[in-house]
Scaffold this motif. Structure first.
Motif, PDB file in Angstrom:
ATOM      1  N   ASN A 264       0.863  -1.198   0.000  1.00  0.00           N
ATOM      2  CA  ASN A 264       0.000   0.000   0.000  1.00  0.00           C
ATOM      3  C   ASN A 264       0.894   1.240   0.000  1.00  0.00           C
ATOM      4  N   TRP A 265       0.701   2.105  -1.019  1.00  0.00           N
ATOM      5  CA  TRP A 265       1.561   3.300  -1.120  1.00  0.00           C
ATOM      6  C   TRP A 265       1.393   4.238   0.088  1.00  0.00           C
ATOM      7  N   VAL A 266       0.228   4.289   0.619  1.00  0.00           N
ATOM      8  CA  VAL A 266      -0.023   5.169   1.775  1.00  0.00           C
ATOM      9  C   VAL A 266       0.812   4.722   2.964  1.00  0.00           C
ATOM     10  N   ILE A 267       0.802   3.398   3.217  1.00  0.00           N
ATOM     11  CA  ILE A 267       1.578   2.866   4.337  1.00  0.00           C
ATOM     12  C   ILE A 267       3.073   3.056   4.099  1.00  0.00           C
ATOM     13  N   VAL A 268       3.509   2.812   2.855  1.00  0.00           N
ATOM     14  CA  VAL A 268       4.925   3.006   2.532  1.00  0.00           C
ATOM     15  C   VAL A 268       5.333   4.456   2.740  1.00  0.00           C
ATOM     16  N   SER A 269       4.519   5.395   2.243  1.00  0.00           N
ATOM     17  CA  SER A 269       4.837   6.823   2.372  1.00  0.00           C
ATOM     18  C   SER A 269       4.861   7.249   3.836  1.00  0.00           C
ATOM     19  N   LEU A 270       3.842   6.796   4.583  1.00  0.00           N
ATOM     20  CA  LEU A 270       3.773   7.157   6.001  1.00  0.00           C
ATOM     21  C   LEU A 270       4.970   6.606   6.768  1.00  0.00           C
ATOM     22  N   THR A 271       5.340   5.366   6.469  1.00  0.00           N
ATOM     23  CA  THR A 271       6.499   4.759   7.132  1.00  0.00           C
ATOM     24  C   THR A 271       7.771   5.531   6.801  1.00  0.00           C
ATOM     25  N   GLY A 272       7.942   5.920   5.538  1.00  0.00           N
ATOM     26  CA  GLY A 272       9.123   6.691   5.129  1.00  0.00           C
ATOM     27  C   GLY A 272       9.206   8.034   5.817  1.00  0.00           C
ATOM     28  N   VAL A 273       8.051   8.721   5.922  1.00  0.00           N
ATOM     29  CA  VAL A 273       8.023  10.029   6.587  1.00  0.00           C
ATOM     30  C   VAL A 273       8.407   9.894   8.058  1.00  0.00           C
ATOM     31  N   ILE A 274       7.853   8.860   8.711  1.00  0.00           N
ATOM     32  CA  ILE A 274       8.168   8.652  10.132  1.00  0.00           C
ATOM     33  C   ILE A 274       9.654   8.371  10.316  1.00  0.00           C
ATOM     34  N   LEU A 275      10.222   7.550   9.437  1.00  0.00           N
ATOM     35  CA  LEU A 275      11.655   7.255   9.530  1.00  0.00           C
ATOM     36  C   LEU A 275      12.501   8.508   9.343  1.00  0.00           C
ATOM     37  N   LEU A 276      12.131   9.337   8.376  1.00  0.00           N
ATOM     38  CA  LEU A 276      12.882  10.567   8.131  1.00  0.00           C
ATOM     39  C   LEU A 276      12.803  11.514   9.325  1.00  0.00           C
ATOM     40  N   ILE A 277      11.618  11.614   9.925  1.00  0.00           N
ATOM     41  CA  ILE A 277      11.457  12.490  11.096  1.00  0.00           C
ATOM     42  C   ILE A 277      12.322  12.007  12.257  1.00  0.00           C
ATOM     43  N   ILE A 278      12.306  10.703  12.492  1.00  0.00           N
ATOM     44  CA  ILE A 278      13.091  10.149  13.601  1.00  0.00           C
ATOM     45  C   ILE A 278      14.588  10.363  13.365  1.00  0.00           C
ATOM     46  N   ILE A 279      15.040  10.122  12.121  1.00  0.00           N
ATOM     47  CA  ILE A 279      16.459  10.321  11.813  1.00  0.00           C
ATOM     48  C   ILE A 279      16.841  11.781  11.968  1.00  0.00           C
ATOM     49  N   ARG A 280      15.947  12.693  11.558  1.00  0.00           N
ATOM     50  CA  ARG A 280      16.225  14.131  11.696  1.00  0.00           C
ATOM     51  C   ARG A 280      16.343  14.532  13.168  1.00  0.00           C
ATOM     52  N   ILE A 281      15.428  14.011  13.971  1.00  0.00           N
ATOM     53  CA  ILE A 281      15.491  14.308  15.411  1.00  0.00           C
ATOM     54  C   ILE A 281      16.806  13.797  15.996  1.00  0.00           C
ATOM     55  N   TYR A 282      17.228  12.635  15.544  1.00  0.00           N
ATOM     56  CA  TYR A 282      18.486  12.055  16.040  1.00  0.00           C
ATOM     57  C   TYR A 282      19.678  12.924  15.650  1.00  0.00           C
TER      58      TYR A 282
END
Length: 249
Positions: A36-54
């Motif tokens: 599902n593209w929505v789940i893939v996109s949401l997962t990618g956004v969450i990963l990017l946010i977490i990496i940015r916070i780190y």
């Protein structure tokens, strides 16, 4: 520093745990709902946010580490007044130059305060800690009143506040007028009661030291001691005071 390093380690561990949890959740959703593209996109956004916070946290850690190391370095390099005045005179040019470097570093440390009152408080606090003065006062000349007004005190316990004085008035005024220190030792029991700003406690020695800048007395320091200082050490102490004089002008 160890505490900061420990928190950084925790942060790294938490990041790995969160990333594994996200990957696991994505795998479960993939098996349950299919691609599902929505789940893939949401997962990618969450990963990017977490990496940015780190990355922000790591940058913040580095800044704290640099500040902490700088503070430790400054603390280790701090020159004490007592070390300066206790140095022995030597005929070796190299050792003389080293003494001058240490004196300049001490003056730089003390004169870091731009405000004269803060500088006076810092000076008296250092003197109280290092030279064990009984009591100390710093007067600054005021062009408005044409008097030396109290700027800062250390361990003052007189029944009345220390009074301002004019050039030539009392012992402090004489020292300011003549631009020479007045040193009193073996004071009689009743003598301290008539000395401006020293209360009734009996010191072993009283030092009135004017601070001279551009041939003018801009301030005066009154110090009383339980122990007597040698003349040689007092000369060095006066040198420190007069290098600080411009900050009271």
């Amino acid at each position: 520093m160890k505490h900061i390093q420990k928190n950084r380690t925790y942060l790294s561990v938490y990041l790995v745990i969160v990333l594994l949890a996200i990957v696991a959740a994505y795998a479960v959703s993939l098996q349950t709902f299919g691609f599902n593209w929505v789940i893939v996109s949401l997962t990618g956004v969450i990963l990017l946010i977490i990496i940015r916070i780190y990355t922000i946290a790591i940058a913040f850690y580095k800044q704290i580490k640099e500040i902490t190391l700088q503070q430790q370095k400054e603390s280790e390099e701090e020159i004490s007044i007592s070390d300066i005045i206790n140095q022995k005179n030597t005929g070796q040019q190299e050792e003389k130059e080293q003494q001058e470097e240490e004196l300049d570093k001490l003056i730089e440390q003390l004169s870091g305060e731009s405000d004269a009152e803060q500088l006076a408080q810092k000076l008296l606090a250092r003197l109280g800690e290092e030279l064990h003065i009984v009591q100390g006062l710093v007067y600054q000349y005021s062009s408005e009143t044409e008097k030396f007004e109290v700027l800062s005190t250390f361990a003052y316990y007189g029944e009345e506040p220390p009074q301002p004085f004019t050039i030539g008035e009392g012992l402090s005024g004489q020292a300011a007028r003549d631009q020479h220190r007045i040193l009193l030792t073996e004071l009689p029991d009743d003598y301290t009661e008539v000395i401006s700003g020293l209360g009734k406690r009996q010191p072993k020695m009283l030092l009135l030291a004017p601070l001279i800048y551009e041939k003018k007395t801009v301030a005066l320091v009154e110090l009383s001691f339980f122990e007597k200082l040698e003349e040689q050490k007092i000369d060095k102490f006066e040198g420190i005071l007069n290098k600080l004089a411009k900050h009271f002008a």
